[in-house]
Motif scaffolding. Structure first.
Motif, PDB file in Angstrom:
ATOM      1  N   PHE A  73       0.785  -1.231   0.000  1.00 52.70           N
ATOM      2  CA  PHE A  73       0.000   0.000   0.000  1.00 52.70           C
ATOM      3  C   PHE A  73       0.816   1.279   0.000  1.00 52.70           C
ATOM      4  O   PHE A  73       0.324   2.315  -0.470  1.00 52.70           O
ATOM      5  N   LEU A  74       2.030   1.254   0.501  1.00 50.64           N
ATOM      6  CA  LEU A  74       2.802   2.497   0.596  1.00 50.64           C
ATOM      7  C   LEU A  74       3.095   3.111  -0.772  1.00 50.64           C
ATOM      8  O   LEU A  74       2.749   4.282  -1.010  1.00 50.64           O
ATOM      9  N   VAL A  97      -2.327   9.412  -4.404  1.00 48.06           N
ATOM     10  CA  VAL A  97      -2.409  10.778  -3.882  1.00 48.06           C
ATOM     11  C   VAL A  97      -1.907  11.770  -4.932  1.00 48.06           C
ATOM     12  O   VAL A  97      -2.477  12.855  -5.111  1.00 48.06           O
ATOM     13  N   ALA A  98      -0.854  11.393  -5.662  1.00 42.63           N
ATOM     14  CA  ALA A  98      -0.341  12.264  -6.722  1.00 42.63           C
ATOM     15  C   ALA A  98      -1.374  12.435  -7.831  1.00 42.63           C
ATOM     16  O   ALA A  98      -1.581  13.539  -8.358  1.00 42.63           O
ATOM     17  N   GLN A 154     -10.505  -2.709   4.188  1.00 42.69           N
ATOM     18  CA  GLN A 154      -9.209  -3.006   3.609  1.00 42.69           C
ATOM     19  C   GLN A 154      -8.212  -3.426   4.682  1.00 42.69           C
ATOM     20  O   GLN A 154      -7.697  -4.541   4.647  1.00 42.69           O
ATOM     21  N   SER A 155      -7.964  -2.541   5.634  1.00 42.59           N
ATOM     22  CA  SER A 155      -6.949  -2.835   6.652  1.00 42.59           C
ATOM     23  C   SER A 155      -7.346  -4.032   7.510  1.00 42.59           C
ATOM     24  O   SER A 155      -6.596  -5.009   7.615  1.00 42.59           O
ATOM     25  N   VAL A 213      -8.532   7.296  -0.638  1.00 39.75           N
ATOM     26  CA  VAL A 213      -8.608   7.438   0.825  1.00 39.75           C
ATOM     27  C   VAL A 213      -8.369   6.097   1.506  1.00 39.75           C
ATOM     28  O   VAL A 213      -7.623   6.005   2.492  1.00 39.75           O
ATOM     29  N   HIS A 214      -8.979   5.037   0.989  1.00 35.58           N
ATOM     30  CA  HIS A 214      -8.816   3.713   1.594  1.00 35.58           C
ATOM     31  C   HIS A 214      -7.359   3.268   1.561  1.00 35.58           C
ATOM     32  O   HIS A 214      -6.829   2.765   2.559  1.00 35.58           O
ATOM     33  N   CYS A 215      -6.716   3.428   0.396  1.00 35.47           N
ATOM     34  CA  CYS A 215      -5.323   2.972   0.266  1.00 35.47           C
ATOM     35  C   CYS A 215      -4.369   3.830   1.093  1.00 35.47           C
ATOM     36  O   CYS A 215      -3.415   3.309   1.686  1.00 35.47           O
TER      37      CYS A 215
END
Length: 312
Positions: A37-38, A45-46, A74-75, A183-185
Protein backbone atom coordinates in the motif's frame (compact mmCIF):
# COMPACT_ATOMS: atom_id res chain seq x y z
CA UNK A 1 -25.18 -6.98 -13.60
CA UNK A 2 -22.76 -7.39 -16.47
CA UNK A 3 -21.54 -10.98 -16.44
CA UNK A 4 -18.06 -10.03 -17.62
CA UNK A 5 -17.75 -7.52 -14.78
CA UNK A 6 -18.82 -10.22 -12.32
CA UNK A 7 -16.34 -12.74 -13.70
CA UNK A 8 -13.53 -10.20 -13.56
CA UNK A 9 -14.42 -9.38 -9.95
CA UNK A 10 -14.43 -13.05 -8.88
CA UNK A 11 -11.07 -13.75 -10.53
CA UNK A 12 -9.40 -10.61 -9.21
CA UNK A 13 -10.77 -10.91 -5.67
CA UNK A 14 -9.78 -14.58 -5.36
CA UNK A 15 -6.30 -13.67 -6.64
CA UNK A 16 -5.74 -11.89 -3.32
CA UNK A 17 -5.71 -15.18 -1.41
CA UNK A 18 -3.16 -16.57 -3.86
CA UNK A 19 -1.05 -13.42 -3.69
CA UNK A 20 -1.04 -13.64 0.10
CA UNK A 21 0.28 -17.18 -0.15
CA UNK A 22 2.90 -16.12 -2.69
CA UNK A 23 4.26 -13.53 -0.28
CA UNK A 24 3.84 -15.57 2.91
CA UNK A 25 6.92 -17.62 2.15
CA UNK A 26 9.23 -14.62 2.00
CA UNK A 27 7.92 -12.05 4.50
CA UNK A 28 5.51 -11.41 7.35
CA UNK A 29 1.95 -10.23 6.76
CA UNK A 30 2.73 -6.68 7.93
CA UNK A 31 5.76 -6.40 5.63
CA UNK A 32 3.72 -7.46 2.60
CA UNK A 33 0.83 -5.16 3.44
CA UNK A 34 3.06 -2.16 4.12
CA UNK A 35 4.83 -2.44 0.76
CA UNK A 36 1.63 -3.28 -1.03
CA UNK A 37 0.00 0.00 0.00
CA UNK A 38 2.80 2.50 0.60
CA UNK A 39 3.93 2.99 -3.05
CA UNK A 40 0.33 2.64 -4.22
CA UNK A 41 -0.87 5.38 -1.88
CA UNK A 42 1.88 7.75 -3.08
CA UNK A 43 0.79 7.25 -6.69
CA UNK A 44 -2.92 7.61 -5.93
CA UNK A 45 -2.41 10.78 -3.88
CA UNK A 46 -0.34 12.26 -6.72
CA UNK A 47 -3.09 11.41 -9.21
CA UNK A 48 -5.69 12.88 -6.84
CA UNK A 49 -3.82 16.18 -6.88
CA UNK A 50 -4.40 16.30 -10.64
CA UNK A 51 -8.05 15.24 -10.42
CA UNK A 52 -9.37 17.90 -8.08
CA UNK A 53 -12.91 18.03 -9.59
CA UNK A 54 -13.60 14.55 -8.20
CA UNK A 55 -12.92 15.86 -4.70
CA UNK A 56 -14.98 19.01 -5.07
CA UNK A 57 -17.82 19.31 -2.59
CA UNK A 58 -16.47 16.70 -0.18
CA UNK A 59 -16.37 17.67 3.48
CA UNK A 60 -13.89 16.58 6.12
CA UNK A 61 -16.65 14.35 7.49
CA UNK A 62 -17.01 12.63 4.11
CA UNK A 63 -13.29 11.93 3.96
CA UNK A 64 -13.24 10.73 7.58
CA UNK A 65 -16.12 8.35 6.84
CA UNK A 66 -14.23 6.93 3.87
CA UNK A 67 -11.16 6.51 6.08
CA UNK A 68 -13.20 4.45 8.55
CA UNK A 69 -14.60 2.38 5.69
CA UNK A 70 -11.05 1.82 4.47
CA UNK A 71 -9.91 0.64 7.91
CA UNK A 72 -12.76 -1.88 8.03
CA UNK A 73 -12.89 -3.07 4.43
CA UNK A 74 -9.21 -3.01 3.61
CA UNK A 75 -6.95 -2.84 6.65
CA UNK A 76 -8.94 -5.06 9.01
CA UNK A 77 -10.05 -7.50 6.35
CA UNK A 78 -6.66 -7.96 4.69
CA UNK A 79 -4.68 -8.18 7.91
CA UNK A 80 -6.91 -11.02 9.08
CA UNK A 81 -6.58 -12.89 5.77
CA UNK A 82 -2.81 -12.52 5.59
CA UNK A 83 -2.27 -13.38 9.24
CA UNK A 84 -4.43 -16.48 8.99
CA UNK A 85 -2.48 -17.72 5.96
CA UNK A 86 0.78 -16.91 7.77
CA UNK A 87 -0.40 -19.11 10.67
CA UNK A 88 -0.92 -22.01 8.29
CA UNK A 89 -4.58 -21.73 7.33
CA UNK A 90 -4.71 -22.59 3.63
CA UNK A 91 -5.77 -20.00 1.08
CA UNK A 92 -8.77 -22.15 0.17
CA UNK A 93 -9.97 -22.48 3.76
CA UNK A 94 -9.55 -18.74 4.35
CA UNK A 95 -11.69 -18.05 1.29
CA UNK A 96 -14.23 -20.59 2.51
CA UNK A 97 -14.62 -18.87 5.87
CA UNK A 98 -15.12 -15.59 4.03
CA UNK A 99 -17.84 -17.37 2.07
CA UNK A 100 -20.21 -16.94 5.02
CA UNK A 101 -20.33 -13.22 4.25
CA UNK A 102 -23.33 -13.34 1.85
CA UNK A 103 -25.58 -14.85 4.53
CA UNK A 104 -24.53 -12.25 7.09
CA UNK A 105 -25.04 -9.40 4.61
CA UNK A 106 -28.34 -10.85 3.40
CA UNK A 107 -29.67 -11.20 6.94
CA UNK A 108 -28.77 -7.59 7.75
CA UNK A 109 -29.84 -5.98 4.46
CA UNK A 110 -33.48 -5.79 5.53
CA UNK A 111 -33.22 -4.17 8.98
CA UNK A 112 -30.27 -1.91 8.11
CA UNK A 113 -30.96 -0.87 4.53
CA UNK A 114 -34.62 -1.64 3.97
CA UNK A 115 -33.72 -3.95 1.08
CA UNK A 116 -36.14 -6.83 0.76
CA UNK A 117 -34.56 -10.28 0.27
CA UNK A 118 -37.00 -12.59 -1.50
CA UNK A 119 -37.64 -16.22 -0.67
CA UNK A 120 -35.96 -17.24 -3.89
CA UNK A 121 -32.88 -15.23 -2.98
CA UNK A 122 -32.77 -16.84 0.47
CA UNK A 123 -32.94 -20.22 -1.29
CA UNK A 124 -29.98 -19.23 -3.40
CA UNK A 125 -28.05 -18.00 -0.37
CA UNK A 126 -28.70 -21.26 1.45
CA UNK A 127 -27.63 -23.24 -1.61
CA UNK A 128 -24.46 -21.17 -1.79
CA UNK A 129 -23.67 -22.00 1.82
CA UNK A 130 -24.14 -25.68 1.00
CA UNK A 131 -21.65 -25.34 -1.84
CA UNK A 132 -19.16 -23.68 0.48
CA UNK A 133 -19.64 -26.51 2.99
CA UNK A 134 -18.96 -29.12 0.29
CA UNK A 135 -15.67 -27.46 -0.62
CA UNK A 136 -14.82 -26.97 3.07
CA UNK A 137 -15.01 -30.70 3.73
CA UNK A 138 -12.66 -31.37 0.85
CA UNK A 139 -10.22 -28.67 1.92
CA UNK A 140 -10.24 -29.45 5.65
CA UNK A 141 -8.86 -32.93 5.01
CA UNK A 142 -5.60 -31.36 3.80
CA UNK A 143 -5.14 -29.05 6.82
CA UNK A 144 -2.75 -30.21 9.55
CA UNK A 145 -1.20 -28.70 12.65
CA UNK A 146 -3.10 -25.39 12.60
CA UNK A 147 -4.32 -24.00 15.93
CA UNK A 148 -8.11 -23.96 16.21
CA UNK A 149 -8.23 -20.25 16.99
CA UNK A 150 -6.46 -19.43 13.72
CA UNK A 151 -9.69 -20.21 11.87
CA UNK A 152 -11.51 -17.45 13.79
CA UNK A 153 -9.18 -14.77 12.39
CA UNK A 154 -10.58 -14.71 8.82
CA UNK A 155 -14.06 -14.76 10.36
CA UNK A 156 -13.26 -11.46 12.09
CA UNK A 157 -12.02 -10.10 8.78
CA UNK A 158 -15.24 -11.12 7.07
CA UNK A 159 -17.29 -9.28 9.71
CA UNK A 160 -15.09 -6.23 9.23
CA UNK A 161 -15.82 -6.21 5.49
CA UNK A 162 -19.55 -6.63 6.09
CA UNK A 163 -19.51 -3.66 8.47
CA UNK A 164 -17.74 -1.53 5.87
CA UNK A 165 -20.24 -2.56 3.20
CA UNK A 166 -23.21 -1.41 5.26
CA UNK A 167 -21.47 1.78 6.38
CA UNK A 168 -20.91 2.70 2.73
CA UNK A 169 -24.44 1.69 1.76
CA UNK A 170 -25.96 4.00 4.37
CA UNK A 171 -23.81 6.96 3.35
CA UNK A 172 -25.74 10.04 2.25
CA UNK A 173 -22.84 11.53 0.31
CA UNK A 174 -21.88 10.58 -3.22
CA UNK A 175 -18.18 9.78 -3.39
CA UNK A 176 -16.48 8.86 -6.66
CA UNK A 177 -14.80 5.41 -6.62
CA UNK A 178 -11.45 7.04 -7.47
CA UNK A 179 -11.73 9.18 -4.35
CA UNK A 180 -12.77 6.34 -2.05
CA UNK A 181 -9.98 4.10 -3.40
CA UNK A 182 -7.41 6.83 -2.74
CA UNK A 183 -8.61 7.44 0.82
CA UNK A 184 -8.82 3.71 1.59
CA UNK A 185 -5.32 2.97 0.27
CA UNK A 186 -3.76 6.00 1.96
CA UNK A 187 -5.36 5.02 5.26
CA UNK A 188 -4.11 1.45 4.90
CA UNK A 189 -0.62 2.65 3.97
CA UNK A 190 -0.37 4.77 7.12
CA UNK A 191 -1.79 2.07 9.38
CA UNK A 192 0.29 -0.80 8.03
CA UNK A 193 3.47 1.32 7.97
CA UNK A 194 3.02 2.25 11.62
CA UNK A 195 2.38 -1.37 12.58
CA UNK A 196 5.35 -2.65 10.55
CA UNK A 197 7.72 -0.01 11.92
CA UNK A 198 6.49 -0.63 15.45
CA UNK A 199 7.11 -4.38 15.21
CA UNK A 200 10.38 -4.21 13.27
CA UNK A 201 8.85 -5.72 10.13
CA UNK A 202 9.27 -2.78 7.77
CA UNK A 203 12.40 -3.97 5.93
CA UNK A 204 11.46 -5.90 2.75
CA UNK A 205 13.38 -9.07 1.83
CA UNK A 206 15.94 -8.95 -0.95
CA UNK A 207 14.44 -11.75 -3.07
CA UNK A 208 12.37 -11.13 -6.20
CA UNK A 209 9.58 -13.44 -4.97
CA UNK A 210 8.43 -10.78 -2.53
CA UNK A 211 8.15 -8.06 -5.17
CA UNK A 212 6.37 -10.39 -7.58
CA UNK A 213 3.78 -10.99 -4.87
CA UNK A 214 3.47 -7.24 -4.21
CA UNK A 215 2.98 -6.47 -7.91
CA UNK A 216 0.40 -9.28 -8.13
CA UNK A 217 -1.53 -7.91 -5.18
CA UNK A 218 -1.51 -4.29 -6.35
CA UNK A 219 -2.52 -5.03 -9.94
CA UNK A 220 -5.03 -7.85 -9.56
CA UNK A 221 -6.27 -7.59 -5.99
CA UNK A 222 -6.39 -3.84 -5.28
CA UNK A 223 -7.26 -2.29 -8.63
CA UNK A 224 -9.12 -5.35 -9.87
CA UNK A 225 -10.82 -7.04 -6.94
CA UNK A 226 -11.20 -4.18 -4.46
CA UNK A 227 -12.12 -1.59 -7.07
CA UNK A 228 -14.70 -3.85 -8.73
CA UNK A 229 -16.24 -4.73 -5.35
CA UNK A 230 -17.31 -1.15 -4.71
CA UNK A 231 -18.32 -0.56 -8.34
CA UNK A 232 -20.62 -3.61 -8.38
CA UNK A 233 -21.96 -2.71 -4.93
CA UNK A 234 -22.98 0.71 -6.17
CA UNK A 235 -24.63 -0.70 -9.29
CA UNK A 236 -26.35 -3.82 -7.98
CA UNK A 237 -26.73 -3.64 -4.19
CA UNK A 238 -25.50 -5.57 -1.18
CA UNK A 239 -27.22 -8.94 -1.67
CA UNK A 240 -26.11 -9.50 -5.23
CA UNK A 241 -22.49 -8.39 -4.85
CA UNK A 242 -22.08 -10.50 -1.73
CA UNK A 243 -23.55 -13.53 -3.44
CA UNK A 244 -20.58 -13.47 -5.78
CA UNK A 245 -18.48 -14.15 -2.67
CA UNK A 246 -19.79 -17.72 -2.75
CA UNK A 247 -17.61 -18.25 -5.81
CA UNK A 248 -14.38 -17.14 -4.14
CA UNK A 249 -13.66 -20.37 -2.28
CA UNK A 250 -14.05 -22.76 -5.24
CA UNK A 251 -12.22 -20.41 -7.60
CA UNK A 252 -9.41 -20.01 -5.07
CA UNK A 253 -9.23 -23.81 -4.89
CA UNK A 254 -8.74 -23.86 -8.67
CA UNK A 255 -6.02 -21.20 -8.42
CA UNK A 256 -4.30 -23.21 -5.69
CA UNK A 257 -4.43 -26.39 -7.76
CA UNK A 258 -2.95 -24.69 -10.82
CA UNK A 259 -0.26 -22.64 -9.06
CA UNK A 260 0.66 -24.69 -6.00
CA UNK A 261 -0.42 -28.21 -6.88
CA UNK A 262 -3.09 -28.26 -4.19
CA UNK A 263 -5.63 -31.10 -4.59
CA UNK A 264 -8.75 -30.37 -6.64
CA UNK A 265 -11.06 -33.36 -6.75
CA UNK A 266 -14.63 -34.25 -7.61
CA UNK A 267 -15.95 -32.85 -4.32
CA UNK A 268 -14.42 -29.44 -4.97
CA UNK A 269 -15.81 -29.42 -8.51
CA UNK A 270 -19.26 -30.29 -7.12
CA UNK A 271 -19.06 -27.41 -4.65
CA UNK A 272 -18.15 -25.03 -7.48
CA UNK A 273 -21.20 -26.15 -9.46
CA UNK A 274 -23.49 -25.63 -6.46
CA UNK A 275 -22.10 -22.14 -5.85
CA UNK A 276 -22.59 -21.22 -9.50
CA UNK A 277 -26.22 -22.35 -9.26
CA UNK A 278 -26.68 -20.23 -6.12
CA UNK A 279 -25.42 -17.11 -7.87
CA UNK A 280 -27.80 -17.67 -10.80
CA UNK A 281 -30.77 -18.13 -8.44
CA UNK A 282 -30.05 -14.98 -6.43
CA UNK A 283 -29.45 -12.80 -9.46
CA UNK A 284 -32.69 -13.95 -11.08
CA UNK A 285 -34.69 -13.77 -7.87
CA UNK A 286 -34.62 -10.07 -7.14
CA UNK A 287 -36.91 -9.17 -4.28
CA UNK A 288 -39.70 -6.63 -4.29
CA UNK A 289 -38.80 -3.09 -3.48
CA UNK A 290 -35.48 -3.13 -5.32
CA UNK A 291 -33.75 -0.84 -5.65
CA UNK A 292 -34.04 0.11 -2.01
CA UNK A 293 -35.13 3.64 -1.13
CA UNK A 294 -32.90 5.58 1.19
CA UNK A 295 -34.67 7.08 4.16
CA UNK A 296 -32.66 10.27 4.23
CA UNK A 297 -33.27 11.46 0.71
CA UNK A 298 -36.10 9.31 -0.63
CA UNK A 299 -33.81 8.41 -3.50
CA UNK A 300 -33.37 4.96 -5.06
CA UNK A 301 -29.98 3.81 -3.81
CA UNK A 302 -29.16 1.93 -7.00
CA UNK A 303 -29.60 5.09 -9.07
CA UNK A 304 -27.55 7.11 -6.57
CA UNK A 305 -24.71 4.56 -6.60
CA UNK A 306 -24.75 4.35 -10.40
CA UNK A 307 -24.40 8.10 -10.76
CA UNK A 308 -21.63 8.12 -8.21
CA UNK A 309 -19.77 5.40 -10.10
CA UNK A 310 -20.20 7.35 -13.31
CA UNK A 311 -18.30 10.29 -11.87
CA UNK A 312 -15.06 8.32 -11.56
Amino acid sequence: MNILLSLAFVLCWSSGFIGAKLGAGSASALTILMWRFLPLAVVLVAVAALMRPAWRGLTARDVARQAVIGVLSQSGYLLSVYYAIQLGVSSGTTALIDGVQPLVAGALAGPLLGQYVSGRQWTGLGLGLSGVAVVTLADAAAGTGVAWWAYAIPLLGMLSLVAATFLESRSRSRVAPSVSLTVHCATSAVLFSLLALGTGAAMPPAGTEFWVAVAWLVGLSTFGGYGLYWLILRRSGVTKVNTLMFLMAPVTAVWGALMFGEPFGVQTALGLAVCLAAVVIVHRGGGRGEPAVTEARGEPSENRWTRSAGRA
